[in-house]
Design an enzyme around this catalytic site. Structure first.
Site, PDB file in Angstrom:
ATOM      1  N   ASN A  23      39.091  44.851  37.796  1.00  0.00           N
ATOM      2  CA  ASN A  23      37.658  45.113  38.199  1.00  0.00           C
ATOM      3  C   ASN A  23      37.691  44.913  39.594  1.00  0.00           C
ATOM      4  O   ASN A  23      36.910  45.450  40.415  1.00  0.00           O
ATOM      5  CB  ASN A  23      36.491  44.452  37.698  1.00  0.00           C
ATOM      6  CG  ASN A  23      36.368  44.782  36.210  1.00  0.00           C
ATOM      7  OD1 ASN A  23      36.941  45.983  35.873  1.00  0.00           O
ATOM      8  ND2 ASN A  23      35.562  44.054  35.504  1.00  0.00           N
ATOM      9  N   ASP A 312      31.229  39.532  30.975  1.00  0.00           N
ATOM     10  CA  ASP A 312      32.622  40.036  30.551  1.00  0.00           C
ATOM     11  C   ASP A 312      33.197  38.570  29.664  1.00  0.00           C
ATOM     12  O   ASP A 312      34.401  39.088  29.160  1.00  0.00           O
ATOM     13  CB  ASP A 312      33.604  40.427  31.728  1.00  0.00           C
ATOM     14  CG  ASP A 312      33.032  41.609  32.323  1.00  0.00           C
ATOM     15  OD1 ASP A 312      33.586  42.106  33.145  1.00  0.00           O
ATOM     16  OD2 ASP A 312      32.179  42.239  31.582  1.00  0.00           O
TER      17      ASP A 312
HETATM   18  C1  EPZ Z   1      31.117  46.110  36.445  1.00  0.00           C
HETATM   19  O1  EPZ Z   1      30.198  47.034  35.886  1.00  0.00           O
HETATM   20  C2  EPZ Z   1      32.298  45.632  35.654  1.00  0.00           C
HETATM   21  N1  EPZ Z   1      33.246  46.930  35.542  1.00  0.00           N
HETATM   22  C3  EPZ Z   1      31.714  45.532  34.345  1.00  0.00           C
HETATM   23  O2  EPZ Z   1      32.946  44.999  33.548  1.00  0.00           O
HETATM   24  C4  EPZ Z   1      30.680  44.009  34.188  1.00  0.00           C
HETATM   25  O3  EPZ Z   1      30.476  43.738  33.118  1.00  0.00           O
HETATM   26  C5  EPZ Z   1      29.744  44.187  35.300  1.00  0.00           C
HETATM   27  O4  EPZ Z   1      30.147  44.890  36.444  1.00  0.00           O
HETATM   28  C6  EPZ Z   1      28.804  43.092  35.415  1.00  0.00           C
HETATM   29  O5  EPZ Z   1      29.504  42.033  35.948  1.00  0.00           O
HETATM   30  C7  EPZ Z   1      33.905  47.107  36.932  1.00  0.00           C
HETATM   31  O6  EPZ Z   1      33.867  46.284  37.733  1.00  0.00           O
HETATM   32  C8  EPZ Z   1      34.619  48.493  36.620  1.00  0.00           C
HETATM   33  P1  EPZ Z   1      26.470  46.413  37.219  1.00  0.00           P
HETATM   34  P2  EPZ Z   1      28.995  47.635  36.737  1.00  0.00           P
HETATM   35  O7  EPZ Z   1      26.442  47.418  38.101  1.00  0.00           O
HETATM   36  O8  EPZ Z   1      29.332  47.721  38.136  1.00  0.00           O
HETATM   37  C9  EPZ Z   1      22.216  47.614  35.713  1.00  0.00           C
HETATM   38  C10 EPZ Z   1      34.389  45.077  31.798  1.00  0.00           C
HETATM   39  O9  EPZ Z   1      34.353  44.705  30.562  1.00  0.00           O
HETATM   40  N2  EPZ Z   1      22.527  48.880  36.607  1.00  0.00           N
HETATM   41  O10 EPZ Z   1      26.824  44.986  37.745  1.00  0.00           O
HETATM   42  O11 EPZ Z   1      28.696  49.008  36.029  1.00  0.00           O
HETATM   43  C11 EPZ Z   1      23.495  47.903  34.387  1.00  0.00           C
HETATM   44  O12 EPZ Z   1      23.000  48.747  33.486  1.00  0.00           O
HETATM   45  C12 EPZ Z   1      33.276  45.644  32.481  1.00  0.00           C
HETATM   46  O13 EPZ Z   1      35.472  44.846  32.692  1.00  0.00           O
HETATM   47  C13 EPZ Z   1      21.524  49.502  36.618  1.00  0.00           C
HETATM   48  O14 EPZ Z   1      20.412  49.536  36.088  1.00  0.00           O
HETATM   49  O15 EPZ Z   1      27.931  46.671  36.318  1.00  0.00           O
HETATM   50  C14 EPZ Z   1      23.513  46.431  34.159  1.00  0.00           C
HETATM   51  O16 EPZ Z   1      22.346  46.300  32.973  1.00  0.00           O
HETATM   52  C15 EPZ Z   1      32.399  45.966  31.299  1.00  0.00           C
HETATM   53  N3  EPZ Z   1      21.393  50.683  37.631  1.00  0.00           N
HETATM   54  C16 EPZ Z   1      23.415  45.747  35.220  1.00  0.00           C
HETATM   55  O17 EPZ Z   1      22.637  46.578  36.101  1.00  0.00           O
HETATM   56  C17 EPZ Z   1      22.553  50.782  38.396  1.00  0.00           C
HETATM   57  O18 EPZ Z   1      22.660  51.913  39.346  1.00  0.00           O
HETATM   58  C18 EPZ Z   1      24.691  45.282  35.814  1.00  0.00           C
HETATM   59  O19 EPZ Z   1      25.397  46.144  36.022  1.00  0.00           O
HETATM   60  C19 EPZ Z   1      23.669  50.065  38.129  1.00  0.00           C
HETATM   61  C20 EPZ Z   1      23.580  49.051  37.112  1.00  0.00           C
END
Ligand code: EPZ
Length: 426
Positions: A23, A312
């Site tokens: 990540n 995670d």
């Molecule tokens: C990153 O995903 C990681 N992936 C995820 O790891 C990790 O679980 C997540 O961050 C939380 O720490 C990578 O870094 C490639 P977020 P990301 O935007 O960036 C909501 C793994 O297993 N949200 O922090 O997609 C979203 O739905 C993966 O390695 C919105 O509502 O996560 C979630 O509920 C899985 N609108 C929360 O925010 C947006 O525009 C956190 O998502 C973006 C996100």
């Protein structure tokens, strides 16, 4: 499709070298779009998701070459976008790996436009990108959603702005941060994600000449520059891989020494492990995790943005709790559907009841091996952990999920005494 066969009940003992963080590597690869100079990475893991990102960047004009450092003899991955030759991230790549969306900010900053497929949801949730889009609009981008694609333009370049995230988002923080480095003027990103992967990205951008302050805090301030230059950067150790193998030592009642990592990256996980009765000792290049002579106790946990307990690691800790003494309440606050591992763990004899965003786990004496189905990356590895502790044989199917985020998992575990092997699919 390959599967993994495990015969459980053997405590793990040995040493595992941790790889670079998936990540961190994903956004780091995208920084190659921000400059015409070469960017070189060491400690880059070999993972399916990074290969997908490499293919996408290749379509955008990034040349990717692998060399070996002639002094340290370690592998070096070199990326260079002399010119951006395309600005579209196609559906067939984005749907495979939604993190592809982080090319949007760099493409806008360097080429003034980006057409990125809406990533769509995945097993763990709907995964919207509204926060990414609002942040880029705050930097002057014009965004239109058409035919399942995000069409973003900034014909006169991006200009600094004030971004306040209503909720913490790792990916949206990364997109905004990368875009802001080449925007005209100053940008403030408030309520920014503070995950170590963001700090690693900000450090790499600083090495490239970006002007960023507040690194590691929830408020990042960026003064845009005209251009960025190349650098060589060592990818941060993978804290989730570290936590996963720590949980493997705990669930099997063994002792593992984890090297090429840092205990400080998983303080919240170490705190939980210690509350559960596991002995954790920091070493000079990582940590030692020992549960050889103590009982595993059920402890509660709740996932939160960094520095809280990482989502995670939720599935891995749940597997551990299924064989602890007592009960554990596990609450998932980040994603709306991240309990897909529960029914599979229950098929192995676990006692888990889900109530909305919380799961109550009551420890059982023993799990029993069974054929189980992987659904997403971290759910898959929680089934492997359960298989390591279970009596009898477990077959984890659809292990392509695992290959997205764990390098040579079965080799690393087998070298520490696990009876585990990959079975080639038909
Ligand atoms: C990153 O995903 C990681 N992936 C995820 O790891 C990790 O679980 C997540 O961050 C939380 O720490 C990578 O870094 C490639 P977020 P990301 O935007 O960036 C909501 C793994 O297993 N949200 O922090 O997609 C979203 O739905 C993966 O390695 C919105 O509502 O996560 C979630 O509920 C899985 N609108 C929360 O925010 C947006 O525009 C956190 O998502 C973006 C996100």
């Amino acid at each position: 499709m390959d599967s993994i066969r495990i015969r459980g009940g053997r405590p793990l003992n040995g040493t595992i070298a941790i790889g670079g963080a998936k990540n961190a590597a994903l956004p780091l690869m995208a920084v190659s779009l921000l400059t015409e100079d070469p960017i070189e990475f060491t400690n880059m893991p070999t993972l399916a998701d990074l290969a997908t990102m490499g293919s996408l960047l290749g379509e955008l004009g990034v040349e990717l070459t692998r060399t070996v450092d002639d002094t340290s003899n370690e592998p070096v991955v070199r990326l260079q976008a002399r010119k951006i030759t395309a600005t579209e991230a196609p559906y067939d790549l984005v749907r495979k790996m939604r993190a592809s969306v982080v090319v949007m900010g760099p493409l806008l900053a360097r080429a003034g436009k980006a057409r990125v497929s809406m990533p769509g949801g995945c097993a763990i949730g709907t995964r919207p990108v509204d926060l990414h889009l609002k942040a880029l609009e705050a930097l002057g981008a014009e965004i239109e959603l058409k035919e399942g694609y995000i069409q973003a333009t900034a014909p006169n370049g991006l200009s600094g702005g004030h971004i306040l995230f209503p909720k913490v988002s790792v990916g949206a923080t990364e997109n905004a941060l990368m875009a802001a480095t080449l925007a005209h003027g100053d940008t403030v990103i408030a309520n920014a994600a503070r995950e170590p992967e963001i700090t690693d990205l900000a450090n790499c951008l600083t090495e490239m000449g970006a002007k960023i302050t507040g690194i590691g805090t929830d408020t990042l301030r960026i003064t845009g520059v005209d251009q960025l230059s190349g650098t060589r950067h060592r990818v941060l150790p993978d804290r989730i891989e570290t936590g996963t193998y720590a949980a493997a030592a705990a669930i099997t009642g063994g002792e593992l020494t984890l090297t090429n990592t840092r205990a400080e990256l998983i303080e919240s996980v170490i705190d939980l492990l210690e509350r559960a009765g596991v002995e954790v000792t920091e070493t000079k290049d990582g940590l030692k995790v020992n549960r050889a002579n103590c009982e595993l106790r059920g402890v509660d946990s709740m996932t939160e943005p960094y520095p809280g307990f990482p989502t995670d690691m939720q599935a891995q800790i749940m597997a551990m709790m299924t064989v602890a003494t007592g009960a554990a309440m596990i609450t998932e606050t980040i994603f709306e559907n991240r309990f897909m591992h529960v029914p599979e763990l229950c098929r192995m004899g676990a006692d888990i009841n889900v109530h909305g965003a919380s799961a109550i786990v009551r420890g059982v004496k023993k799990l029993s091996g069974a054929p189980v189905m992987a659904t997403d990356l971290r759910a898959s590895v929680s089934l492997v952990l359960a298989g390591l502790a279970a009596e009898g044989e477990t077959q984890v199917n659809r292990v392509y999920h695992l290959d997205r985020g764990y390098e040579r998992l079965e080799e690393k575990l087998a070298a520490c005494g696990a009876d585990i092997a990959r079975v080639a699919g038909v």
